[in-house]
Design a protein around this motif. Structure first.
Motif, PDB file in Angstrom:
ATOM      1  N   ARG A  79       4.895  39.241 -27.749  1.00  0.00           N
ATOM      2  CA  ARG A  79       5.539  37.734 -27.575  1.00  0.00           C
ATOM      3  C   ARG A  79       4.260  36.788 -27.870  1.00  0.00           C
ATOM      4  NH1 ARG A  79       8.111  37.019 -21.634  1.00  0.00           N
ATOM      5  NH2 ARG A  79       8.909  35.073 -22.808  1.00  0.00           N
ATOM      6  N   VAL A  80       3.230  37.114 -27.822  1.00  0.00           N
ATOM      7  CA  VAL A  80       2.052  35.933 -28.319  1.00  0.00           C
ATOM      8  C   VAL A  80       2.160  36.019 -29.931  1.00  0.00           C
ATOM      9  CG1 VAL A  80      -0.405  35.755 -28.555  1.00  0.00           C
ATOM     10  CG2 VAL A  80       0.564  36.290 -26.177  1.00  0.00           C
ATOM     11  N   SER A  81       2.260  37.105 -30.353  1.00  0.00           N
ATOM     12  CA  SER A  81       2.128  37.239 -31.846  1.00  0.00           C
ATOM     13  C   SER A  81       3.402  36.396 -32.540  1.00  0.00           C
ATOM     14  CB  SER A  81       2.267  38.747 -32.278  1.00  0.00           C
ATOM     15  OG  SER A  81       3.854  39.282 -31.976  1.00  0.00           O
ATOM     16  N   ARG A  82       4.386  36.110 -31.773  1.00  0.00           N
ATOM     17  CA  ARG A  82       5.640  35.227 -32.275  1.00  0.00           C
ATOM     18  C   ARG A  82       5.406  33.856 -31.910  1.00  0.00           C
ATOM     19  NH1 ARG A  82       8.283  39.743 -30.046  1.00  0.00           N
ATOM     20  NH2 ARG A  82       9.265  38.659 -28.330  1.00  0.00           N
ATOM     21  N   ILE A  83       4.386  33.549 -31.409  1.00  0.00           N
ATOM     22  CA  ILE A  83       3.831  32.065 -30.905  1.00  0.00           C
ATOM     23  C   ILE A  83       3.159  31.247 -32.376  1.00  0.00           C
ATOM     24  CG2 ILE A  83       2.912  30.564 -29.658  1.00  0.00           C
ATOM     25  CD1 ILE A  83       3.509  32.274 -27.096  1.00  0.00           C
ATOM     26  N   ASP A  84       3.599  30.070 -32.316  1.00  0.00           N
ATOM     27  CA  ASP A  84       2.884  29.219 -33.565  1.00  0.00           C
ATOM     28  C   ASP A  84       1.684  28.597 -32.588  1.00  0.00           C
ATOM     29  OD1 ASP A  84       1.973  27.209 -35.206  1.00  0.00           O
ATOM     30  OD2 ASP A  84       3.938  26.791 -36.229  1.00  0.00           O
ATOM     31  N   PHE A  85       0.622  29.218 -32.868  1.00  0.00           N
ATOM     32  CA  PHE A  85      -0.573  28.346 -32.168  1.00  0.00           C
ATOM     33  C   PHE A  85      -0.751  26.706 -32.350  1.00  0.00           C
ATOM     34  CE2 PHE A  85      -2.934  32.527 -31.863  1.00  0.00           C
ATOM     35  CZ  PHE A  85      -2.139  33.113 -31.220  1.00  0.00           C
ATOM     36  N   SER A  86      -0.583  26.467 -33.600  1.00  0.00           N
ATOM     37  CA  SER A  86      -0.567  24.989 -33.898  1.00  0.00           C
ATOM     38  C   SER A  86       0.341  24.221 -33.180  1.00  0.00           C
ATOM     39  CB  SER A  86      -0.793  24.629 -35.182  1.00  0.00           C
ATOM     40  OG  SER A  86       0.511  25.251 -35.880  1.00  0.00           O
ATOM     41  N   GLU A  87       1.549  24.802 -32.768  1.00  0.00           N
ATOM     42  CA  GLU A  87       2.406  24.149 -32.219  1.00  0.00           C
ATOM     43  C   GLU A  87       2.357  23.942 -30.713  1.00  0.00           C
ATOM     44  OE1 GLU A  87       6.463  25.162 -32.907  1.00  0.00           O
ATOM     45  OE2 GLU A  87       6.376  24.607 -34.910  1.00  0.00           O
ATOM     46  N   LYS A  88       1.722  24.924 -30.178  1.00  0.00           N
ATOM     47  CA  LYS A  88       1.595  24.985 -28.693  1.00  0.00           C
ATOM     48  C   LYS A  88       0.165  24.848 -28.192  1.00  0.00           C
ATOM     49  CE  LYS A  88       3.656  27.561 -24.793  1.00  0.00           C
ATOM     50  NZ  LYS A  88       4.215  28.716 -24.270  1.00  0.00           N
ATOM     51  N   ALA A  89      -0.806  24.694 -28.869  1.00  0.00           N
ATOM     52  CA  ALA A  89      -2.234  24.711 -28.594  1.00  0.00           C
ATOM     53  C   ALA A  89      -2.362  23.291 -27.658  1.00  0.00           C
ATOM     54  CB  ALA A  89      -3.199  24.467 -29.692  1.00  0.00           C
ATOM     55  N   ASP A  90      -1.770  22.149 -28.049  1.00  0.00           N
ATOM     56  CA  ASP A  90      -1.855  21.053 -27.332  1.00  0.00           C
ATOM     57  C   ASP A  90      -1.168  21.208 -25.759  1.00  0.00           C
ATOM     58  OD1 ASP A  90      -3.253  19.511 -28.912  1.00  0.00           O
ATOM     59  OD2 ASP A  90      -1.561  17.948 -29.707  1.00  0.00           O
ATOM     60  N   LEU A  91      -0.001  21.698 -25.911  1.00  0.00           N
ATOM     61  CA  LEU A  91       0.563  21.999 -24.580  1.00  0.00           C
ATOM     62  C   LEU A  91      -0.325  22.658 -23.476  1.00  0.00           C
ATOM     63  CD1 LEU A  91       4.361  22.797 -25.719  1.00  0.00           C
ATOM     64  CD2 LEU A  91       3.634  20.880 -24.432  1.00  0.00           C
ATOM     65  N   SER A  98     -10.130  28.572 -36.612  1.00  0.00           N
ATOM     66  CA  SER A  98     -10.218  29.668 -37.397  1.00  0.00           C
ATOM     67  C   SER A  98      -8.941  30.755 -37.089  1.00  0.00           C
ATOM     68  CB  SER A  98     -11.366  30.621 -37.426  1.00  0.00           C
ATOM     69  OG  SER A  98     -12.369  29.913 -37.432  1.00  0.00           O
ATOM     70  N   ASP A  99      -7.656  30.069 -37.163  1.00  0.00           N
ATOM     71  CA  ASP A  99      -6.344  30.723 -36.975  1.00  0.00           C
ATOM     72  C   ASP A  99      -6.626  31.437 -35.563  1.00  0.00           C
ATOM     73  OD1 ASP A  99      -5.520  29.955 -39.339  1.00  0.00           O
ATOM     74  OD2 ASP A  99      -6.404  31.858 -40.368  1.00  0.00           O
ATOM     75  N   LYS A 100      -7.516  31.215 -34.579  1.00  0.00           N
ATOM     76  CA  LYS A 100      -7.310  31.706 -33.380  1.00  0.00           C
ATOM     77  C   LYS A 100      -7.032  30.689 -32.481  1.00  0.00           C
ATOM     78  CE  LYS A 100     -10.218  35.978 -34.158  1.00  0.00           C
ATOM     79  NZ  LYS A 100     -11.313  36.658 -33.949  1.00  0.00           N
ATOM     80  N   LEU A 101      -6.446  31.054 -31.339  1.00  0.00           N
ATOM     81  CA  LEU A 101      -6.072  30.063 -30.118  1.00  0.00           C
ATOM     82  C   LEU A 101      -7.280  30.255 -29.337  1.00  0.00           C
ATOM     83  CD1 LEU A 101      -3.772  28.222 -29.027  1.00  0.00           C
ATOM     84  CD2 LEU A 101      -3.157  30.169 -27.844  1.00  0.00           C
ATOM     85  N   ALA A 102      -8.004  28.950 -29.211  1.00  0.00           N
ATOM     86  CA  ALA A 102      -9.118  28.997 -28.096  1.00  0.00           C
ATOM     87  C   ALA A 102      -8.982  28.411 -26.993  1.00  0.00           C
ATOM     88  CB  ALA A 102     -10.156  28.135 -28.726  1.00  0.00           C
ATOM     89  N   ILE A 112      -7.752  33.899 -28.866  1.00  0.00           N
ATOM     90  CA  ILE A 112      -6.753  35.108 -28.864  1.00  0.00           C
ATOM     91  C   ILE A 112      -6.183  34.902 -30.297  1.00  0.00           C
ATOM     92  CG2 ILE A 112      -4.236  35.214 -28.184  1.00  0.00           C
ATOM     93  CD1 ILE A 112      -6.626  33.106 -26.172  1.00  0.00           C
ATOM     94  N   ASP A 113      -6.102  36.329 -31.063  1.00  0.00           N
ATOM     95  CA  ASP A 113      -5.914  36.179 -32.246  1.00  0.00           C
ATOM     96  C   ASP A 113      -4.286  36.328 -32.550  1.00  0.00           C
ATOM     97  OD1 ASP A 113      -5.089  39.035 -32.147  1.00  0.00           O
ATOM     98  OD2 ASP A 113      -6.625  39.623 -33.177  1.00  0.00           O
ATOM     99  N   ALA A 114      -3.810  36.475 -33.851  1.00  0.00           N
ATOM    100  CA  ALA A 114      -2.318  36.558 -34.074  1.00  0.00           C
ATOM    101  C   ALA A 114      -1.760  37.689 -33.506  1.00  0.00           C
ATOM    102  CB  ALA A 114      -1.970  36.362 -35.485  1.00  0.00           C
ATOM    103  N   GLU A 115      -2.425  38.494 -33.238  1.00  0.00           N
ATOM    104  CA  GLU A 115      -1.729  39.802 -32.630  1.00  0.00           C
ATOM    105  C   GLU A 115      -1.864  40.011 -31.011  1.00  0.00           C
ATOM    106  OE1 GLU A 115      -3.871  40.708 -35.449  1.00  0.00           O
ATOM    107  OE2 GLU A 115      -1.914  40.373 -36.410  1.00  0.00           O
ATOM    108  N   GLY A 116      -2.632  38.995 -30.691  1.00  0.00           N
ATOM    109  CA  GLY A 116      -2.653  38.874 -29.015  1.00  0.00           C
ATOM    110  C   GLY A 116      -3.863  39.557 -28.473  1.00  0.00           C
TER     111      GLY A 116
END
Ligand code: SF4
Length: 267
Positions: A79-91, A98-102, A112-116
């Motif tokens: 489910r995490v892999s389907r999330i657009d990090f740039s859209e959700k980060a602020d929320l 570097s493409d990871k969610l911090a 968290i990387d794109a594969e969760g």
């Protein structure tokens, strides 16, 4: 022999380490799965053999039990892999590096990387992975209200509260009874933890941020005269907008288990 239909009866016999080896996110989810019939006691490699045999005879499968369930780690990662990090980060109160969610947890960055997959600048606690991924998936992004409520007053907290008291609040109270410096040590260990002023007339009060929008408040009252000490763990009133009650339970109890380990190390 009385049949067991309550998952908490099984949970009590589990090591409660939430290690995930049974492929479920935590021991509570495993206990629920045993009652539902989708797991057998033997699927937990750590359950004592005498308990395993006794349980095998006593479990009454409750097909309608579905309230306490958790997603397994692989489902969460997918489910995490389907999330657009740039859209959700602020929320989430997070950022993209570097493409990871911090995400900050107790003052430390978790990535968290794109594969969760989760990595961190400190030791990754296995119990933290599932609540962290759940936070990414489930959080609505609601703002912190500043109103503290005990676990039992959260919308779905009441049925699980006795176990939360037993596994979370009581052991932490005992720990602080025997180690009055502990809360101060935790504050210096976790940046972001801070003392709060005498809330609820408690003797010691600190707030911690396991996740940016899921703060936890610990209030401790020292023993006085004939009165025993007391301790409550509070959540922000918005907590269930970020995590389901099972994940909040795991988060609170997991924190206490981590504090116990820290106290042991520093003794
Ligand atoms: S295998 Fe499952 S039930 Fe057993 S300790 Fe680990 S998480 Fe808990």
């Amino acid at each position: 022999m009385t049949k067991i239909t309550n998952p908490f009866e099984i949970y009590k016999l589990l090591p409660q380490t939430n290690c995930g080896e049974c492929t479920l996110p935590n021991c509570l989810a495993f206990a629920a799965a045993v009652i539902k019939g989708s797991k057998r006691p033997a699927d937990c490699p750590y359950i004592r053999s005498e308990d395993r045999e006794q349980l095998a005879d006593r479990i009454g499968i409750r097909q309608d039990f579905n309230r306490i369930r958790g997603e397994d780690l692989e489902t969460l990662k997918s489910r995490v892999s389907r999330i657009d990090f740039s859209e959700k980060a602020d929320l989430l109160g997070a950022r993209v590096v570097s493409d990871k969610l911090a995400i900050k947890s107790l003052g430390k960055d978790f990535f968290i990387d794109a594969e969760g997959n989760v990595t961190s600048e400190c030791h990754t606690h296995a119990w933290m992975t599932v609540p962290l991924l759940s936070y990414i998936v489930q959080s609505s992004g609601a703002e912190i209200t500043g109103r503290w409520v005990p676990f039992r007053e959260l919308k779905d907290g009441s049925p699980m509260n006795p176990l939360f008291v037993q596994r979370g609040e009581k052991p932490l109270r005992k720990l602080i009874d025997s180690n009055s410096e502990l809360l101060g040590d935790l504050m210096s260990m976790f940046s972001g933890a801070r003392p709060d002023s005498n809330l609820f007339a408690s003797d010691i009060t600190i707030s911690l941020y396991p996740f940016p929008k899921v703060p936890i408040l610990i209030c401790y009252w020292s023993p006085e005269g004939d009165l025993d000490s007391d301790l409550n763990i509070f959540f922000d009133a918005s907590a269930e907008k970020h995590l389901k009650i099972e994940s909040l339970f795991s988060l609170g109890v997991g924190l206490v288990m981590m504090f116990e380990k820290i106290a042991l190390k520093h003794r």
